[in-house]
Write a protein that holds these residues in place. Structure first.
Motif, short mmCIF file in Angstrom:
data_model
loop_
_atom_site.label_atom_id
_atom_site.label_comp_id
_atom_site.label_asym_id
_atom_site.label_seq_id
_atom_site.Cartn_x
_atom_site.Cartn_y
_atom_site.Cartn_z
N THR A 118 34.38 33.50 48.68
CA THR A 118 33.62 34.60 49.26
C THR A 118 33.39 35.68 48.21
O THR A 118 34.30 36.04 47.46
N ARG A 119 32.17 36.20 48.14
CA ARG A 119 31.85 37.27 47.20
C ARG A 119 32.08 38.62 47.89
O ARG A 119 31.53 38.88 48.96
N LEU A 120 32.89 39.45 47.26
CA LEU A 120 33.25 40.76 47.80
C LEU A 120 32.58 41.84 46.95
O LEU A 120 32.58 41.76 45.72
N TYR A 121 32.05 42.86 47.63
CA TYR A 121 31.37 43.94 46.93
C TYR A 121 32.01 45.27 47.33
O TYR A 121 32.12 45.59 48.51
N GLY A 122 32.46 46.04 46.34
CA GLY A 122 33.07 47.34 46.60
C GLY A 122 33.36 48.05 45.29
O GLY A 122 33.05 47.54 44.20
N ASN A 123 33.99 49.21 45.38
CA ASN A 123 34.30 50.00 44.19
C ASN A 123 35.81 50.13 44.03
O ASN A 123 36.51 50.52 44.96
N GLY A 124 36.31 49.81 42.83
CA GLY A 124 37.71 50.02 42.52
C GLY A 124 38.68 49.26 43.40
O GLY A 124 39.71 49.79 43.79
N MET A 125 38.35 48.01 43.75
CA MET A 125 39.25 47.21 44.56
C MET A 125 40.45 46.78 43.72
O MET A 125 40.29 46.24 42.63
N ALA A 126 41.65 47.02 44.24
CA ALA A 126 42.86 46.64 43.52
C ALA A 126 43.71 45.74 44.41
O ALA A 126 43.95 46.05 45.58
N MET A 127 44.16 44.62 43.86
CA MET A 127 44.95 43.66 44.62
C MET A 127 46.08 43.13 43.74
O MET A 127 46.09 43.33 42.54
N ARG A 128 46.98 42.47 44.39
CA ARG A 128 47.96 41.65 43.69
C ARG A 128 48.06 40.32 44.43
O ARG A 128 47.60 40.19 45.56
N MET A 129 48.66 39.34 43.78
CA MET A 129 48.82 38.02 44.39
C MET A 129 50.24 37.87 44.89
O MET A 129 51.19 38.29 44.21
N ASP A 130 50.41 37.28 46.07
CA ASP A 130 51.77 37.01 46.54
C ASP A 130 52.24 35.68 45.97
O ASP A 130 51.53 35.01 45.21
N CYS A 131 53.45 35.25 46.35
CA CYS A 131 54.05 34.07 45.72
C CYS A 131 53.38 32.76 46.09
O CYS A 131 53.61 31.74 45.44
#
Length: 305
Positions: A283-296
């Motif tokens: 899925t293509r996501l569009y936004g500003n300054g999106m910050a994530m991390r990955m879980d295990c």
């Protein structure tokens, strides 16, 4: 704490079935995903490692080893490859594609199915037992061309100086070793194992895929910063404030509630649990300054609303 990234390539030794829960109502087709979520890899490694550590296993051993692996390792989603290119999903302007192939063409090459039924005591098919199982083929080819083995590629991360049950977990020779044993040398992933499905073995990464894997997966799973546009390589929790092009789905799995008396599980796998709505991989996501991390287990988590 420092993470060590390990790109991996696994060769399918038999067909592969990664199912959906719950199954779509009104259908007898058990569909398969065209990729392997990190949770399935975690389960496969837990099932492989526990007998090495505990020759006589109890249910609590699998629970404890699985919890330790989730603390010391992280698993990306693994995607199919023919050794030349990597087939990651992408919802472009013309719909879902896998690498350079449109969805219909990709499925015609990589996905097969078989029909089966339970046999009753009289030797006939039991009523309402007929069903169709989709699977990922372990060979692909076309008329006039040599068939090629299907591969799964992704990455795992291991914490520096990691250990499980006082056994050293180390990165070397392109894999992860528990003491002197290669964790990914031979593992079994997914469902329909009574048909022999899901057997994988680790092989060296084909040279053509090395730069693709380096660019796809990041050094630190705890820091993933996205700016303005992103094609999700795994499930991402749904947000109603984002513009997106792709699909959403409810992620569900089987529950394994702990049994306090035995230390194992009570009613293992009998209940279905849900993690909520997610954007599907690609899925293509569009936004500003999106910050994530990955879980295990490869899913993404928002670091800010």
């Amino acid at each position: 704490m420092t993470w060590l990234r390990v790109p991996l390539c696994l060769e399918l030794e038999s067909p592969l079935h990664i199912g959906f829960l719950p199954n779509r109502p009104g259908t007898v087709v058990a569909q398969t995903r065209c990729y392997v979520p990190g949770k399935n890899l975690w389960g496969a490694v837990t099932a492989t490692v526990t007998p090495w550590l505990y020759p006589t296993q109890k249910a609590g051993n699998f629970r404890d080893v699985g919890a330790a692996i989730r603390e010391q390792m992280a698993f990306s989603y693994f995607y199919l490859s023919d050794g030349q290119q990597l087939f990651t999903p992408d919802y472009g302007e013309n719909g879902l594609q896998w690498g350079e192939l449109e969805d219909r063409l990709f499925r015609s090459q990589f996905i097969g199915s078989q029909v089966s039924s339970a046999i009753g005591e009289a030797g006939g098919a039991e009523q309402e037992s007929l069903h169709e199982i989709e699977f990922v083929r372990h060979y692909v080819g076309s008329p006039g061309k040599i068939s090629r083995k299907v591969l799964l590629t992704g990455a795992v991360w291991v914490r520096k100086d990691a250990s499980i049950a006082q056994s050293t977990l180390a990165v070397r020779d392109g894999s992860v070793f528990l003491n002197e044993v290669d964790v990914f040398q031979e593992i079994v992933v997914g469902g329909e194992r009574n048909y022999g499905f899901g057997r994988l073995r680790r092989i060296p990464i084909p040279r053509q895929l090395e730069p693709i894997l380096i660019n796809l997966w990041f050094d630190n799973p705890e820091e993933v910063y996205i700016h303005e546009y992103y094609c999700a390589p795994a499930h991402v929790p749904y947000r109603n404030d984002l513009i997106y092009r792709g699909e959403t789905e409810i992620l569900a799995g089987r529950g394994y509630p702990q049994d306090i008396d035995s230390g194992g599980f009570h009613g293992a796998g009998k209940s279905i649990t849900t993690a909520g709505y997610f954007f599907a991989p690609g899925t293509r996501l569009y936004g500003n300054g999106m910050a994530m991390r990955m879980d295990c287990i490869g899913r993404f988590i928002w670091l800010q609303p």
